[in-house]
Structures are given as structure tokens and as C-alpha cells.
Design an enzyme around this catalytic site. Sequence first.
Site, short mmCIF file in Angstrom:
data_model
loop_
_atom_site.label_atom_id
_atom_site.label_comp_id
_atom_site.label_asym_id
_atom_site.label_seq_id
_atom_site.Cartn_x
_atom_site.Cartn_y
_atom_site.Cartn_z
N GLU A 26 -72.25 68.39 -39.78
CA GLU A 26 -71.66 67.81 -40.94
C GLU A 26 -71.13 68.96 -41.99
O GLU A 26 -70.14 68.70 -42.62
CB GLU A 26 -73.02 67.11 -41.75
CG GLU A 26 -72.47 66.28 -42.88
CD GLU A 26 -71.77 65.28 -42.58
OE1 GLU A 26 -71.76 64.71 -41.63
OE2 GLU A 26 -70.65 65.09 -43.61
N HIS A 28 -69.06 71.07 -40.93
CA HIS A 28 -67.61 71.11 -40.32
C HIS A 28 -66.93 70.04 -40.92
O HIS A 28 -65.69 70.16 -41.37
CB HIS A 28 -67.62 71.27 -38.81
CG HIS A 28 -68.04 72.39 -38.16
ND1 HIS A 28 -69.17 72.48 -37.23
CD2 HIS A 28 -67.60 73.91 -38.09
CE1 HIS A 28 -69.41 73.85 -37.06
NE2 HIS A 28 -68.44 74.57 -37.38
N GLN A 52 -65.23 88.17 -31.01
CA GLN A 52 -66.07 88.30 -32.07
C GLN A 52 -67.58 88.43 -31.64
O GLN A 52 -68.43 88.40 -32.46
CB GLN A 52 -65.84 87.29 -33.30
CG GLN A 52 -66.33 85.81 -32.80
CD GLN A 52 -65.86 84.80 -33.78
OE1 GLN A 52 -64.79 84.42 -33.87
NE2 GLN A 52 -66.82 84.47 -34.79
N GLY A 139 -66.37 77.66 -44.55
CA GLY A 139 -67.68 77.23 -44.92
C GLY A 139 -68.27 78.58 -45.76
O GLY A 139 -68.18 79.57 -45.36
N ASP A 142 -70.79 81.13 -44.44
CA ASP A 142 -70.31 82.41 -43.97
C ASP A 142 -69.57 83.20 -45.16
O ASP A 142 -68.31 83.19 -44.94
CB ASP A 142 -69.49 82.39 -42.90
CG ASP A 142 -70.20 81.73 -41.60
OD1 ASP A 142 -71.38 82.08 -41.29
OD2 ASP A 142 -69.75 80.49 -41.03
N GLN A 145 -67.55 86.12 -44.42
CA GLN A 145 -66.38 85.92 -43.65
C GLN A 145 -65.16 85.53 -44.55
O GLN A 145 -64.18 86.18 -44.40
CB GLN A 145 -66.59 84.84 -42.51
CG GLN A 145 -65.41 84.17 -41.80
CD GLN A 145 -65.65 83.38 -40.51
OE1 GLN A 145 -66.38 83.84 -39.50
NE2 GLN A 145 -65.94 82.27 -40.79
N SER A 177 -75.79 74.65 -39.06
CA SER A 177 -75.20 75.65 -38.24
C SER A 177 -75.01 75.33 -36.77
O SER A 177 -76.19 74.42 -36.51
CB SER A 177 -76.07 77.11 -38.47
OG SER A 177 -75.53 77.96 -37.45
O1 PAF Z 1 -66.75 80.67 -38.56
C1 PAF Z 1 -66.61 80.23 -37.39
O2 PAF Z 1 -66.70 79.50 -36.66
C2 PAF Z 1 -65.66 81.55 -36.67
O3 PAF Z 1 -65.97 82.75 -37.21
C3 PAF Z 1 -64.17 81.15 -36.72
C4 PAF Z 1 -63.83 81.25 -38.41
C5 PAF Z 1 -63.81 79.79 -36.25
C6 PAF Z 1 -63.35 82.25 -36.23
O4 PAF Z 1 -63.66 82.24 -34.66
#
Ligand code: PAF
Length: 383
Positions: A26, A28, A52, A139, A142, A145, A177
Site C-alpha cells: 500500500e 508504494h 545497493q 516514501g 526512507d 534516502q 515495507s
Molecule cells: O527505496 C527503494 O525501494 C530503492 O532504494 C529505490 C529507490 C527503488 C532504488 O533502488
Amino acid sequence: MQAFSAALKKEGKCIGLVPTMGALHEGHLTLMRAAKEKCDVVIASVFVNPTQFGPNEDFDAYPRRFEEDCRKLESVGVDAVFHPEPAEMYPEGYCTYVNVDGDITHKLCGAQRPIHFRGVATVVTKLMNITRADEAFFGQKDAQQVVVVRRFVDDLNIPVHINMVPIVREDSGLARSSRNAYLSPAEKEAALVLSRSLRKAKAAYNGGETNAEALKAIVTEEIQNEPMAVIDYVDLFSFPALLPVETVNEPCLLAIAYGLTVRVIPPWWQRSSLKTKVAAAVPLGALFLALFAAYILAWQSLQIPDTFLPTEHFFDLPFYVSQIRWALEGVGLGKPAWGDIPAGERLELGLGLLAAALLAAVIAGVLLIQALRKRVYKTVGKD
Ligand code: PAF
């Protein structure tokens, strides 16, 4: 995808990008809806980005459910999905990375995962270039991020506006998540300590507590009360600068990363130590041998009518030693052979070995259950 985006650009469309690694939830879909509201065309990327993930992280285990993801994306009206293969994104000879080399990447998650933000910055830059996005959506869960993405977008003059969309929680309070998929119901329950601890800190703040250390201590104490949870960090920084604060009198980020002792994903025999394997194998071997011997002996003995149960021998170690010796003799590894053992004793021997087999089964069972239940620590969430 590049041709698709170029055509949209020519038509003057506003392109929204929602980068994801799939296993959509949800949270996303809320990003997608925000993008739909703001943009003419929404492109979602679904790519589990290998750069990553550190060497011992969950790249292989990361949930992948592309078909289901597509259905969800369709349901919220996403216009296109970009789902490249790793070799498309990082072909042979690939050697260019975006490295945000500032304090903002060295703390919080960056301190625990040294290459993480380099991978994120690299893939997000590539996704922005490929989709020619005007708006990108991330989001708040994060939050670091978002800070990092805003930094490199500014630093590299990338013409994309970054939107931060609030955290979406389950009714229980657990932040949505993809990694929640790793949690059993009991672990999910334990993970609620995160939102609970934040609510406690918020209540204290609303009650006038502005000392950063005191607020962190409230969170820490609450998490420490949950036996399954292990704190990675509890930190409080100004937001979005991510600078240390002593007193909370500006917008701040109270961030927690925690691990749960979760059931391991690889099977136990791959991860358990040699000691555990030997500990489980010895009684298992004994069980097998004892069952085999008991079978032979009981079979032989059942032909004898005057029988008795050797209960008095259950805890009699010399008795078992003598049984094993007899069993060896019975299979021809010594003297006397079967015929020389009195009939009643043969049944006693069979039943004794059966008892030994049951004992070994119980020991093996306990050890196996312990091995299977053995938990490893894994970082599974942040809030
Ligand atoms: O937040 C995420 O799911 C990932 O870090 C992203 C931004 C898609 C990059 O791979």
C-alpha cells in the site's frame, strides 16, 4: 523505455517516476496515486538493484513478485512499468557510479551499509535519465534516502522535482515495507515495538520533553523491552539537514533501525555450525542403529512366549553397554552368537534397545528443534 519517454516529452507531457524494487504494498501504491495526481503519465520501475546491497545483505532473498506487482500497478492506473534485467542496467564493463560523499550518507543507514547510497544514487540517476522524469516520488519511510536523492539531484543539476510522500502504516501501526514479508506473525507482532516506541516519544515531546537524548532514551528503553528486537541505531537529527541536535525546536527525524532475531531463510544445515551438525547427527545415527538393532532383536524375541518388560533397566547404563555388546554379537561381530543368548534375554535386549532408540529419538528431536529454531539476527526494519 527511452523511446517511449522521448515521445512523451515531445508531446509536452509531465512524466512521473516512482522507483521501486517491487513486492509492492500500500505504501508504494500511495506513491503511485500521488504521482497520478500530479503527472500526465506515471512510470513505475520495478528493479531489485544489486549495487545497493552489501555482500551479506538480502539481495537474493528480496521478495520478487512481478506478476502480482503488475496487477497492483494496473489497479491504480500506472501507465508504464520499467522492469529491466540487471545486465541491462549494468552491462559488462559498467564502471560509473554516483557517490554522494558527504556527512548525510555516513550516518544512520549509511553507517551500517557503506555502499548502499552509492547504489541508490546510481540507479535512481539512471532511472531518471531513462524515463526523462519531471517528478519523482519517494516514501518518507526512507527519509535519509530522500535527503540523499535531493542532494545529488541538486548537485548534478538533474531537472527532476523530488516528492516525499508520508509513511503508510498498517492498522497495527507497523510501517508498510516489502521486507515485512520476511516476518512471521510473531515477528510482526514484535516489530510493533517500533511504532509504539515512536508514539511514546511523541507523547513525551507533546508533553514538553524536547531534550534529544531523553527522547532517544524513551525509544531505546521501549525497544529493549521487546526480547526479539535488537537495536541497530536510535538517532535524532534535524531534517532535512541531518545535523545533530540537542534540543528539538525545529523539524527533526527520529530514526530507528532495528533487527529482529528472525528465522533464517537458508535451511539450517547450510547455516548451522559444525558443532550443531555433529550434535544433531550423533543421536540421529544412534537412533538409526538402535532402531535397526531393536527391530532385529524384537523380531527374534517375539517368538518367545515368556516375556517381561525391562523397565528396571531404563536408566541402567551398564545394561545398555551390555545390550550393544550383545547386539554386535548378534550380528556376528562377536561370540556367542544368537543361539547362545537365552530366549528371555533376547526380548529384554530388544525392548531395551527400543527404549534406547526412543531416548535417542527424543535427544535428536530436541537438538533438531533447537537447530531449526535457532535464530539469526537480521536487520529487517526501520522507522
Ligand atoms: O527505496 C527503494 O525501494 C530503492 O532504494 C529505490 C529507490 C527503488 C532504488 O533502488
